[in-house]
Design a protein around this motif. Structure first.
Motif, mmCIF file in Angstrom:
data_model
loop_
_atom_site.group_PDB
_atom_site.id
_atom_site.type_symbol
_atom_site.label_atom_id
_atom_site.label_comp_id
_atom_site.label_asym_id
_atom_site.label_seq_id
_atom_site.Cartn_x
_atom_site.Cartn_y
_atom_site.Cartn_z
ATOM 1 N N UNK A 5 1.048 -1.383 0.239
ATOM 2 C CA UNK A 5 -0.123 -0.273 -0.191
ATOM 3 C C UNK A 5 0.738 1.082 0.145
ATOM 4 N N UNK A 6 2.005 1.023 0.391
ATOM 5 C CA UNK A 6 3.265 2.134 0.689
ATOM 6 C C UNK A 6 3.486 2.973 -0.714
ATOM 7 N N UNK A 7 3.361 4.233 -1.451
ATOM 8 C CA UNK A 7 4.236 4.955 -2.011
ATOM 9 C C UNK A 7 4.466 5.718 -1.534
ATOM 10 N N UNK A 8 5.153 5.564 -0.681
ATOM 11 C CA UNK A 8 6.901 6.258 -0.246
ATOM 12 C C UNK A 8 6.891 7.866 -0.106
ATOM 13 N N UNK A 9 5.994 8.365 0.642
ATOM 14 C CA UNK A 9 5.493 10.031 1.233
ATOM 15 C C UNK A 9 7.013 10.074 1.666
ATOM 16 N N UNK A 10 7.262 9.207 3.251
ATOM 17 C CA UNK A 10 8.329 9.668 3.681
ATOM 18 C C UNK A 10 7.958 10.435 4.804
ATOM 19 N N UNK A 11 7.065 10.040 5.231
ATOM 20 C CA UNK A 11 5.993 10.794 5.936
ATOM 21 C C UNK A 11 6.418 10.249 7.823
ATOM 22 N N UNK A 12 6.255 8.616 7.586
ATOM 23 C CA UNK A 12 6.346 8.404 8.262
ATOM 24 C C UNK A 12 8.142 7.948 8.898
ATOM 25 N N UNK A 13 9.030 8.262 8.448
ATOM 26 C CA UNK A 13 10.098 7.996 8.088
ATOM 27 C C UNK A 13 11.327 9.301 8.773
ATOM 28 N N UNK A 14 9.720 10.657 8.574
ATOM 29 C CA UNK A 14 10.253 12.208 8.827
ATOM 30 C C UNK A 14 9.794 12.209 9.347
ATOM 31 N N UNK A 15 8.956 11.586 10.465
ATOM 32 C CA UNK A 15 7.796 11.990 11.877
ATOM 33 C C UNK A 15 8.365 11.533 12.582
ATOM 34 N N UNK A 16 9.135 9.794 12.529
ATOM 35 C CA UNK A 16 9.400 8.983 13.819
ATOM 36 C C UNK A 16 10.253 8.141 12.829
ATOM 37 N N UNK A 39 5.554 6.326 25.120
ATOM 38 C CA UNK A 39 5.996 7.284 23.812
ATOM 39 C C UNK A 39 6.290 7.210 22.593
ATOM 40 N N UNK A 40 6.823 5.709 22.301
ATOM 41 C CA UNK A 40 7.059 5.211 21.142
ATOM 42 C C UNK A 40 5.228 5.114 20.163
ATOM 43 N N UNK A 41 4.628 4.525 21.699
ATOM 44 C CA UNK A 41 3.709 4.140 20.677
ATOM 45 C C UNK A 41 2.207 5.216 20.766
ATOM 46 N N UNK A 42 2.576 6.040 21.782
ATOM 47 C CA UNK A 42 1.775 7.171 20.899
ATOM 48 C C UNK A 42 2.430 8.011 19.321
ATOM 49 N N UNK A 43 3.549 7.679 19.651
ATOM 50 C CA UNK A 43 4.436 7.850 18.166
ATOM 51 C C UNK A 43 3.690 7.346 16.874
ATOM 52 N N UNK A 44 3.502 5.981 17.829
ATOM 53 C CA UNK A 44 3.365 4.822 15.936
ATOM 54 C C UNK A 44 1.682 5.514 16.115
ATOM 55 N N UNK A 45 1.230 5.242 16.456
ATOM 56 C CA UNK A 45 -0.319 5.872 16.558
ATOM 57 C C UNK A 45 -0.471 7.524 15.487
ATOM 58 N N UNK A 46 -0.002 7.843 16.551
ATOM 59 C CA UNK A 46 0.027 9.408 15.862
ATOM 60 C C UNK A 46 0.727 9.215 13.427
ATOM 61 N N UNK A 47 1.556 9.101 13.904
ATOM 62 C CA UNK A 47 2.123 8.244 12.141
ATOM 63 C C UNK A 47 0.896 7.534 11.282
ATOM 64 N N UNK A 48 0.281 6.502 12.173
ATOM 65 C CA UNK A 48 -0.731 5.330 11.538
ATOM 66 C C UNK A 48 -1.867 6.773 11.427
ATOM 67 N N UNK A 49 -2.011 7.734 12.063
ATOM 68 C CA UNK A 49 -3.602 8.358 11.984
ATOM 69 C C UNK A 49 -3.183 9.494 10.269
ATOM 70 N N UNK A 50 -1.455 9.781 9.985
ATOM 71 C CA UNK A 50 -1.586 10.626 9.223
ATOM 72 C C UNK A 50 -1.272 9.471 7.438
ATOM 73 N N UNK A 51 -0.788 8.443 7.841
ATOM 74 C CA UNK A 51 -0.696 7.647 6.669
ATOM 75 C C UNK A 51 -1.538 7.608 5.280
ATOM 76 N N UNK A 52 -1.407 8.596 4.175
ATOM 77 C CA UNK A 52 -2.322 8.519 3.658
ATOM 78 C C UNK A 52 -2.805 7.308 2.632
ATOM 79 N N UNK A 53 -1.807 6.579 2.877
ATOM 80 C CA UNK A 53 -2.192 4.564 2.339
ATOM 81 C C UNK A 53 -2.722 3.692 3.210
ATOM 82 N N UNK A 54 -2.655 3.863 4.921
ATOM 83 C CA UNK A 54 -3.174 3.755 5.241
ATOM 84 C C UNK A 54 -2.716 2.403 5.017
#
Length: 73
Positions: A5-16, A39-54
């Motif tokens: 599903x990932x198309x490589x926006x890099x949002x996850x790696x830039x954020x976390x 803190x890692x769990x909270x960050x992972x949840x935040x990044x998951x919410x922002x992933x454009x491709x889920x």
């Protein structure tokens, strides 16, 4: 992480960057293993919410799939 599903926006790696990297193919790779730091769990949840491709799926050891979005287990 559902890399199909990932198309490589890099949002996850830039954020976390401690939880995600981009592979040579520019597709995200999740850190392996269980997250125990709140803190890692909270960050992972935040990044998951922002992933454009889920493409990130968070799993609970006790409850199975807890939400749809990006994957760390």
């Amino acid at each position: 992480m559902d890399r199909t599903l990932c198309f490589g926006t890099g949002l996850c790696s830039a954020t976390a960057p401690g939880l995600f990297t981009l592979g040579a193919d520019r597709i995200a790779v999740a850190r392996e293993g269980e997250l125990t730091d709140p803190d890692d769990i909270s960050l992972a949840e935040e990044v998951a919410d922002c992933c454009p491709r889920e493409a990130i799926i968070l799993r609970s050891r006790d409850a199975g799939v807890s939400r749809r979005g990006p994957v760390i287990s």
